[in-house]
Structure formats: structure tokens, C-alpha cells
Design a protein around this motif. Structure first.
Motif, PDB file in Angstrom:
ATOM      1  N   ALA A 100      25.104  38.143  40.813  1.00 32.99           N
ATOM      2  CA  ALA A 100      24.387  36.945  41.226  1.00 32.99           C
ATOM      3  C   ALA A 100      24.672  36.583  42.671  1.00 32.99           C
ATOM      4  N   TRP A 106      18.391  38.350  45.623  1.00 34.62           N
ATOM      5  CA  TRP A 106      17.390  38.184  44.567  1.00 34.62           C
ATOM      6  C   TRP A 106      16.002  38.250  45.183  1.00 34.62           C
ATOM      7  N   SER A 157      11.974  37.514  44.448  1.00 33.66           N
ATOM      8  CA  SER A 157      11.093  36.777  43.561  1.00 33.66           C
ATOM      9  C   SER A 157       9.796  36.486  44.307  1.00 33.66           C
ATOM     10  N   ASN A 214      18.831  41.417  41.826  1.00 35.83           N
ATOM     11  CA  ASN A 214      18.165  40.615  40.806  1.00 35.83           C
ATOM     12  C   ASN A 214      16.678  40.527  41.106  1.00 35.83           C
ATOM     13  N   VAL A 262      13.167  38.608  39.709  1.00 37.56           N
ATOM     14  CA  VAL A 262      12.889  37.372  38.972  1.00 37.56           C
ATOM     15  C   VAL A 262      11.445  37.358  38.490  1.00 37.56           C
ATOM     16  N   HIS A 309      19.244  43.460  37.830  1.00 39.92           N
ATOM     17  CA  HIS A 309      19.235  42.498  36.736  1.00 39.92           C
ATOM     18  C   HIS A 309      17.915  41.747  36.769  1.00 39.92           C
ATOM     19  N   MET A 322      16.023  38.052  35.824  1.00 33.02           N
ATOM     20  CA  MET A 322      16.030  36.629  35.462  1.00 33.02           C
ATOM     21  C   MET A 322      14.608  36.249  35.080  1.00 33.02           C
ATOM     22  N   ASP A 345      18.877  38.849  31.536  1.00 34.45           N
ATOM     23  CA  ASP A 345      20.219  38.601  32.064  1.00 34.45           C
ATOM     24  C   ASP A 345      20.487  37.152  32.451  1.00 34.45           C
ATOM     25  N   ALA A 346      19.443  36.412  32.838  1.00 34.75           N
ATOM     26  CA  ALA A 346      19.689  35.077  33.382  1.00 34.75           C
ATOM     27  C   ALA A 346      18.453  34.216  33.201  1.00 34.75           C
ATOM     28  N   TRP A 347      18.663  32.913  33.350  1.00 30.27           N
ATOM     29  CA  TRP A 347      17.638  31.934  32.986  1.00 30.27           C
ATOM     30  C   TRP A 347      17.246  31.081  34.180  1.00 30.27           C
ATOM     31  N   TRP A 348      15.938  30.980  34.353  1.00 29.44           N
ATOM     32  CA  TRP A 348      15.379  30.131  35.395  1.00 29.44           C
ATOM     33  C   TRP A 348      14.738  28.934  34.691  1.00 29.44           C
TER      34      TRP A 348
END
Length: 936
Positions: free
Chosen positions: A400, A404, A406, A432, A434, A471, A473, A543-546
Motif C-alpha cells: 500500500a 496505485w 486508478s 495496486n 483500483v 494488488h 482494490m 485485497d482492499a476496500w474503497w
């Protein structure tokens, strides 16, 4: 709980000013009973020493202190040792660090050091309780004012967008909104803090509302009294005039007062005339704007053109002096951004609280005044105290801290995977990817299912991302269309806010669909929310939350009154009472759910809103849907710094801004607009490299580095350089990540945190420290190739790129070529740097360059752990201490402390000394975990 002294539960009666007063010593502190001369003033005061430096204060006009579990405070396992004495009319609670006194005559609570030197005190007669009711909740509208200290700066209050760093002599309304995060916590450069434990709409400073312009005597452009002249001009040239006594079109209710059938596309509206105050004084103006807006007063440009997209307005404030009986010419020129746009201009006289530099918290409804006073020897200690109350930050997963990528949005599985493939092909670092909103079928918001037409194989897609060492998200809203299975599961338990359904509020997707948000204040609803996203997303490998729209934003641009109606009632009570804490409860459910489901995988949550304590639930925050303007970039610097000073260490923003000016959307190769767009993104990317989290996102144009500018073009090379630099700095950055947990550290730091004895740093809002070593100086003006920098008084500074030495304690105009953002290293810094990587932990950190900057002694401890799990909570991590002695020019590398699975036992450190003469010849050190002393 053990008795701490012989007089626990003793009751003492004291006669003062003719009234019977008493205090009771409890295991947790003292309870003082006053008998005021009139109702709705303090009757009970309770002091609890959470630690020797933290005092919990509650005050009530009732005869029994209300008991209610705090949403933000973690109950202490035990309270600090204290003693109680009486001195005249004062009852004094003493800890090892503080004397806290309560006047039996006035009820004033005052905080002082043990030597008697004062820190802060309540103002006499400033505790306000006015009976209030919201739904079934009965309570009080409350306010507490404190005597501020001269010469201090005030930081915190969350993340605001008004380009303010120091809140001394200023005010802020505290509510949640896209781009605005409100946290009722302040810190002072006098090294104390106040955490206000209330969840309703609140205000810092002036408790009054801004008023419309008809508070003044108004004159139109012809000099006629009673109004301003509003001229409405459509794109076809057709125009007409209205006389208006206010500019108040700030929400979906008030915009209905615009003229019927006016075409806002490419239109211009001008308000002009004169304002004349009835009382002389300084006045603050609140401009609320979408579209292009400019304000003139007395024909001087007060607000240079500002822009926000039509659906997402912003606030800008300015202050001027007005003289009673004297007219001031006002002109506001507004170009709406098409469709429904929002505009407002209101004003308010400066109040005594602001003039005197006092500190005030006001809340719409609460059971009692409830706050924590935190003392420290430094701002870092104050932040540490805040996390003692609200919970420690977690260590974010190592990935993290990388880059990233996105955009709004990847429309298909192929689009998303192609981006990761391209980054790997170009060997650009990326950790990452997204997936933003609307990956679900159009009519199934809240289903958490991928649209099979566009994402036919989601599990395979996620697996492919992982195989490319990245990863993923995903955006998960607390929003559900009424037709979905998930909505019905919530609704059958009463866990869905139903007002939006009853009012048939439709969103902006397709034909428009009716839906609402779940009630995150219900433990059962939080569990169900996790169960749903676990079954549909986490189980597939996400893997992760937005967590988008977590204010909650049930209907954008509604009035505050209707916003509360849309989330009423909550499981805990009225939405008025629990208005601001939704994001905290939402994050809590996800954090607890994932840790229960997979205890060995670090949770990562990115949430658009936050509240006190969010850091305890692995929640980071970004600054919302900001605009793509230079002034928006500039405003992110103090926004991020104040968010950090609100106790939450992980923050990020949409590099380049989210909402894009139309001129950038249509810019052609070779055009001036495209040239500016690329420079804006390059400068913003440089800034973003040195934020706690490094993330690019926004609407079209696409935000991938290679889409902003062609491969190997100058702009591309600038962004590639800083992307790689971020990864070279990963040993340093991940150490800062670890320090947020181990030391309650703050990564993104106002200069005053590191240089508190230098008052010139207190309101420097466009520079900051990134950890202990790096001073970051973003460039936020188009075509700027120099900028002024203040170098704090210290042993000195080094240019990161050239090594040039600069003396501290003065301002300098420095070179800022487009290719390089000014970046400086503090003398005495020890800066570890690793190899260039394409993703974190691609290359074992067996060889590190250790840069040592001469000029004073220095310390640094290199933190390492497994990077992905919670074994660090069990003590599975290591620190390698480095200590530099400037007099002897030696670096001591101490014995490694601790260990963890997979730890590198043998390392090579390349030691480089940078001093006024330049860079030394590297010294190679083979390190096996035992102390080494190196002469450099």
C-alpha cells in the motif's frame, strides 16, 4: 477495580458563595456538584485522568451525569494515579504531569503543569446548555469556550478545502461532505490538544451561521436601495435583469429560486451593486461556488477566477474591513458549469472568539459537554495522546506504500488488466490497481456482482493481477438499489434508511434508479454488510476496500436538513445526534469483519469520509472529488497537513484532481491546454510522491503515466523518475509506516512538528516534512520555475538532488525546473535508500544505500516486518538502529532488535556522507545483526 487511596467514594461538602457544593472521589476521578443560580448551567463536572497527561472532562446541567458509550474513545484498562486537594475555592486533581483545577464559585476547569504554569482554561460563563430535541433524543445544544494562548498556531479539524493551515482566529463548520472531512480535534503549538466527543453537526470558533447579504443595506447598480442587480445572460445573448437581496443558491432546495426556464449552459450571471454595513468591523465572506466564479470589491479583484464542476461545489473564504454608513461596491461574475450549478455568497462579522484567539467547540445536540484535554512535550506526544484515546493506527501492508493506478473508471476486465500489463512492460513501478464504481450490472447497485458482459471472469481477472505481482482494490458503496436482494436483506431487519425510497429519489445512472444506504450504526447491519462483500468479493481475492460516499452521500447537494432526514433514524438514535460518525462505523464493520474472516491478512480501507478513531480500523482517507485546477492542488497541501494533525496518519488525494475542466477533456496535441494539463499532472505527481499514500485517479483524460504523455516524452520521464524514486525510498517510507503504530508517529508533518521553537514555521502551509528527513516543497503555479522556500532554523539543509548546502533560518528563492520539485534533507538526517523496483519486495533489501547528512548528530531506526500480516502485533518485527556522531564523523549501526519470519540476516550497507564539501566515497559495510562502527 482496585482502590487507589483511602478516601475513595468520600463525600466532601463545601460552602461557597452561599451555596452547598460537594465533590466525590471515585476510582476513575472526581465528580463535583455545583448548585448554580439558574437552570441550564453546569451542575455536575467529572474529571477522569485517562493517563497522567490526558484528562477526560464531562459537564452537565442535570442532577445525574448522563452515561453513554463513546463511539470514538476506547475505555482505558485503568486510570492514572491521582490525588485530590482543596485550595481556597479550588478543587485540584493532580497527576504526575498535571494539575487540573475546578473553581467551586464559577465551575471553570483549568489545566496547568505540575509546577503551576498554566496551559489552558475554560472561559468563565462559557459553558452553554440549551435544551434540544431530535426525534426521541432529548439533550442540549452545547458550547464550550477556552482561553486561547497568544503566539500559538492551531491545527487539525480534519480535511477542509479552504487553503487554511492555522485555525487561530478562524472558524470552521464541522460536517461531512464530498471533499470535506470533519474531525473535532485540534492541536496547538503550545503542545496541547482537545478532542471534542460529539457526533452532531458542530462548529469550531464562531457558532453563528453565515448570513445572506441582506444583513447589509443593499444598493443595486443604479444606486437604488434594497437589492443587488442580477443580470442573467444566456449563450444566445438573450438577457434579463432581476433585483435580488441575496445570493443563496447553495443546494437542491435553494436552486429552485433561480428564474424558471433559464438555460444555464454557457450562460453568465452577474450580481452587482453596493453593500453598506450597519456596524464597522472586519467581515468574513463565504463563497460557495460551482462553475467559474470571480469576485470584485471596490473594483479590486478579491477572488480570482475559481472553478468547480457543476455537481460538486467548493467553499472559499476571504475577509475585508467594512465601515458603517460607507458603501462598498460588490460584483460577482459567475459562469455556471452547465445544468444545475450552485452559487452562494454570505457574510458574517468577526466575533469576539475569533478576535481574541479563543478556542470554541459548539454542537447541535448532545447529552453533555464531553471532551479530552491532552498535554504533551511535543506535537507528536499530543497526537500520541489522541491515539491513546481513540486507538492505535495499524501498519498498512507494504504494497500500500507503493504506487496505485486508478481512473474513473475501468469499464471492462480487459481495460483493467491491460493497464497492469503495460506498467510491467514499461517497467514502471506499480503495486495496486483500483477498480472504481459501476462494475456491476446497471440496475444492480449494491449487488457486489460483476457485470458478466464486461467482467466475464472476475476471479480469473483478480488472479491475473496477482500473478503480475500487483494488488487490486475495489469500490464498495454503502448504497443499494431497492430491487436488489441485498437491499431486501437489510430492509427486513430495519437496517436501511428508507426516506430516499419513500421520496423516490433517483440517482444519475441510466434512467435513474431508486435506492438508499444501510444503517452502519447497527452492529447487525455492519456484520451483514461484511458478509455480503465477503461472499461476493473478498472470497474472490480482493485485497482492499474503497469505501466511497461514506459521508453518507445519499443525495448529493441536498440541504443539511434533508441530509439528516435521509439517514433518520439510526440504530443509536436520531441522525441529528449521529450525523458525523457514519464513516467510522462503516470502516469498523469492514475491519472487524475481515479480521474475523482472515486474521492473517492486513485490512486496508480507503474511505472518502472519516471521523476521530478511523485510524484504529485500518482506514485511510482521500480528499474526495477535487477539481483539476492549480488552486485545488495548492489547497491539498494544508488539507493533508491538517488531516494528519487530526491524528489519522494515512492520507492521499487524486493526483491531477478528479473533476476535469472541459478544456482538458477536449485538448488536442500541441494545444496550450494539453501542455498545461501535462504540466499540472507532472507537478501534482511530484507532490503525490511524498504523501503517505501515492495514488493517481480522476475522470478522463486517462491518468496512467503513459496516457498523460507519450513514452519517453519529457513529462513521462518526470513522472517515471518520481515513481521510481518513491520505490528507492521504500526502506525509509515503510519505516515511517511502522512508526505510526510503534511510536504513534505522523508521516506528513507541518514544519512546526519538527521545528516547534521556530515560530516562523507555524503558518507555512505550502511546505512540509515527510518524516524526519525530507522537506517537501510542491510547485503549484503554472509555468513556475522558481519558488520561495522558508528553511527552518536548524543545523542546515541539503538539496536532495545536488547536495548543495543551505543555511537554515531564512527564506530563499530557489530554482524549480519542471523536471524537479524542490526537495531538501535536514542536516543530521540518515536516509536509507534501496534499489529501483517494479513492485514492493520485488528485490530483497540485501543492499541498501545509507545517506548520512552532516551538520549535526542524527538517529534513525530501520523498521522491517513481513509486510502483509498482523504478526507485528505479536512483536514479530525488527529494528536496526543507526546513530551518527557529527563530531567524530562516525556512524554506529547497532545490534538488530527483534526478528521475524523471512528476516534478512546478512546485509550490505553502502554508507555515503554528504557534507558542505559534497558526497564522500561510499563505505561498504557487511552487517550480520551485530553492532558496527563506521568511520566516514
Amino acid at each position: 477495580m482496585k482502590k487507589r487511596f483511602a478516601f475513595v467514594f468520600s463525600l466532601v461538602f463545601i460552602t461557597a458563595t452561599g451555596f452547598c457544593q460537594s465533590y466525590k472521589v471515585l476510582p476513575s476521578g472526581i465528580l463535583i456538584t455545583l448548585h448554580p443560580t439558574h437552570a441550564n448551567t453546569k451542575h455536575l463536572i467529572e474529571l477522569e485522568p485517562v493517563t497522567a497527561a490526558i484528562i477526560h472532562v464531562t459537564e452537565s446541567p442535570a442532577s445525574i451525569m448522563p452515561e453513554e458509550k463513546s463511539l470514538i474513545a476506547i475505555p482505558p484498562k485503568q486510570y492514572a494515579h491521582f490525588s485530590v486537594t482543596k485550595k481556597g475555592d479550588l478543587i485540584i486533581l493532580s497527576t504526575q504531569k498535571l494539575n487540573v483545577s475546578v473553581s467551586l464559585k464559577t465551575g471553570v476547569v483549568a489545566f496547568a503543569h505540575r509546577d503551576g504554569s498554566p496551559i489552558l482554561s475554560e472561559m468563565q460563563d462559557s459553558s452553554m446548555f440549551h435544551p434540544a430535541q431530535a426525534g426521541q433524543d432529548k439533550g442540549y445544544t452545547i458550547q464550550q469556550v477556552f482561553n486561547g494562548s497568544s503566539g500559538e498556531a492551531i491545527y487539525g479539524l480534519g480535511q477542509q478545502q479552504s487553503d487554511v493551515l492555522d485555525y487561530k482566529h478562524k472558524s470552521e463548520i464541522l460536517y461531512q461532505y464530498n471533499t470535506k472531512v470533519s474531525i473535532p480535534f485540534i492541536t496547538s503549538t503550545k503542545n496541547y490538544g482537545i478532542l471534542w466527543d460529539n457526533y452532531s453537526l458542530s462548529k469550531y470558533g464562531d457558532p453563528r451561521n453565515y448570513c445572506n447579504l441582506n444583513q447589509f443595506v443593499l444598493f443595486n447598480k443604479n444606486g437604488e436601495q434594497g437589492s443587488l442587480t442580477a443580470t442573467y445572460t444566456e449563450a444566445n445573448g438573450h438577457s434579463f435583469v432581476r433585483q435580488e437581496d441575496s445570493i443563496d443558491y447553495e443546494n437542491l432546495t435553494t436552486v429552485k429560486n433561480f428564474p424558471d426556464h433559464f438555460n444555464f449552459n454557457n450562460a453568465t450571471i452577474t450580481w452587482e451593486g453596493w453593500i453598506e454595513p450597519r456596524i464597522s468591523g472586519d467581515y468574513k465572506f463565504n463563497l460557495y461556488y460551482a462553475g467559474y466564479t470571480t469576485v470584485y470589491m471596490n473594483d479590486s479583484l478579491i477572488v480570482p477566477e475559481r472553478w468547480r464542476t457543476a455537481w460538486n461545489p467548493n467553499t472559499y473564504r476571504y475577509q475585508i474591513h467594512l465601515t458603517a454608513g460607507k458603501r462598498t461596491r460588490l460584483k460577482l461574475v459567475w459562469h455556471p458549469d452547465g445544468g444545475i450549478s450552485y452559487i452562494g455568497l454570505k457574510a458574517l462579522s468577526i466575533c469576539p472568539i475569533e478576535k481574541n484567539g479563543n478556542i470554541s467547540f459548539w454542537s447541535e445536540i448532545g447529552d453533555k459537554i464531553d471532551y479530552y484535554f491532552i498535554d504533551g512535550n511535543s506535537l507528536d506526544q499530543v497526537i500520541s495522546g489522541y491515539r491513546t484515546i481513540t486507538g492505535k493506527a495499524t501498519i498498512m501492508p507494504s504494497w500500500a506504500m507503493g504506487y496505485w493506478q486508478s481512473r474513473e473508471r475501468y469499464k471492462t476486465q480487459e481495460e483493467l488488466l491491460s493497464v497492469v500489463k503495460e506498467y510491467r512492460k514499461l517497467r514502471l513501478p506499480l503495486d495496486n490497481i483500483v477498480q472504481d464504481w459501476f462494475y456491476w450490472p446497471e440496475n444492480a447497485w449494491g449487488s457486489h456482482r460483476f457485470d458478466k458482459q464486461r467482467f466475464p471472469h472476475p476471479t480469473a481477472m483478480i488472479d491475473s493481477v496477482h500473478l503480475m505481482h500487483a494488488h487490486i482494490m475495489i469500490s464498495v458503496w454503502p448504497k443499494f438499489y431497492a430491487t436488489t436482494k441485498h437491499f431486501k436483506e437489510f430492509a427486513q431487519h430495519g437496517w436501511m434508511y428508507m426516506r430516499a425510497i419513500h421520496d423516490s429519489i433517483r440517482d444519475w445512472v441510466g434512467k435513474g434508479y431508486v435506492g438508499s444506504f444501510y444503517d452502519a450504526y447497527s452492529p447487525g447491519a455492519r456484520k451483514l454488510f461484511w458478509d455480503q462483500i465477503n461472499a461476493n468479493l473478498f472470497s474472490k481475492g480482493i485485497d482492499a476496500w474503497w469505501m466511497d460516499a461514506s459521508e453518507p452521500d445519499i443525495e448529493s447537494n441536498s440541504s443539511i436538513t434533508y441530509r439528516k432526514a435521509l439517514m433518520n433514524p439510526t440504530a443509536l438514535g436520531s441522525s441529528d445526534k449521529y450525523f458525523n460518525a457514519y464513516a467510522l462505523m462503516n470502516a469498523k464493520g469492514i475491519y472487524e469483519g475481515q479480521r474475523t474472516t482472515d486474521p492473517n491478512k492486513r485490512v486496508f480501507i480507503l474511505t472518502r469520509s472519516a471521523f476521530a478513531g478511523s485510524q484504529h480500523y485500518a482506514a485511510a482517507t482521500w480528499s474526495g472529488d477535487i477539481g483539476t485546477r492549480w488552486e485545488d492542488m495548492q489547497a491539498q497541501i494544508p488539507a493533508g497537513l491538517n488531516f494528519a494533525m487530526s491524528g489519522i496518519p494515512f492520507w492521499t488525494m487524486d493526483i491531477g484532481g478528479f473533476c476535469v475542466e472541459h478544456r482538458y477533456e477536449t485538448a488536442k496535441e500541441g494545444s496550450s491546454d494539453l501542455t498545461e494539463w501535462r504540466e499540472l499532472n507532472a507537478r501534482w505527481f511530484q507532490f503525490g510522491t511524498f504523501c503517505p499514500l501515492f495514488r493517481s485517479h480522476g475522470q478522463f483524460p486517462y491518468r496512467e503515466i503513459y496516457n498523460i504523455s507519450p513514452v519517453n516524452s519529457p513529462i513521462y520521464n518526470i513522472m517515471a523518475y518520481y515513481d521510481r524514486l518513491r520505490y528507492r525510498l521504500m526502506p525509509y517510507i515503510y519505516t515511517l509506516d511502522g512508526m505510526t503504530y510503534l511510536d504513534n508517529y505522523t508521516i506528513m508533518r507541518p514544519l512546526a512538528m519538527n521545528f516547534e521553537s521556530d515560530s516562523k514555521t507555524f503558518d507555512v502551509k505550502d511546505q512540509y516534512m515527510f518524516g524526519p528527513a525530507l522537506m517537501v516543497c510542491p510547485v503549484y503555479k503554472y509555468l513556475a520555475r522558481t519558488r520561495e522556500i522558508y528553511f527552518p532554523a536548524s543545523a542546515g539543509w541539503y538539496d536532495f538532488y545536488s547536495g548543495q548546502y543551505i543555511t537554515g533560518g531564512e527564506k530563499k528563492q530557489v530554482e524549480a525546473p519542471l523536471s524537479r520539485m524542490p526537495l531538501y534533507v535536514a542536516a543530521g538526517a540518515i536516509l536509507p535508500m534501496g534499489p529501483v523496483m517494479e513492485y514492493t519486495r520485488q528485490t530483497p533489501a540485501t543492499e541498501l544505500e545509507i545517506r548520512v547528512y552532516a551538520g549535526c548528530n542524527g538517529l534513525f531506526s530501520l523498521y522491517e516486518d513481513e509486510g502483509i500480516n498482523y504478526n507485528y502485533e505479536k512483536g514479530d518485527y525488527s529494528n536496526i538502529p543507526f546513530r551518527y556522531n557529527d563530531k567524530t564523523k562516525t556512524l554506529s549501526i547497532g545490534d538488530r532488535i527483534g526478528n521475524f519470519n523471512g528476516m534478512l540476516k546478512n546485509r550490505i550497507f553502502k554508507i555515503v556522507l554528504i557534507d558542505k564539501k559534497g558526497e564522500s566515497k561510499p563505505v561498504l559495510v557487511h552487517y550480520n545483526g551485530h553492532k558496527v562502527v563506521v568511520s566516514i
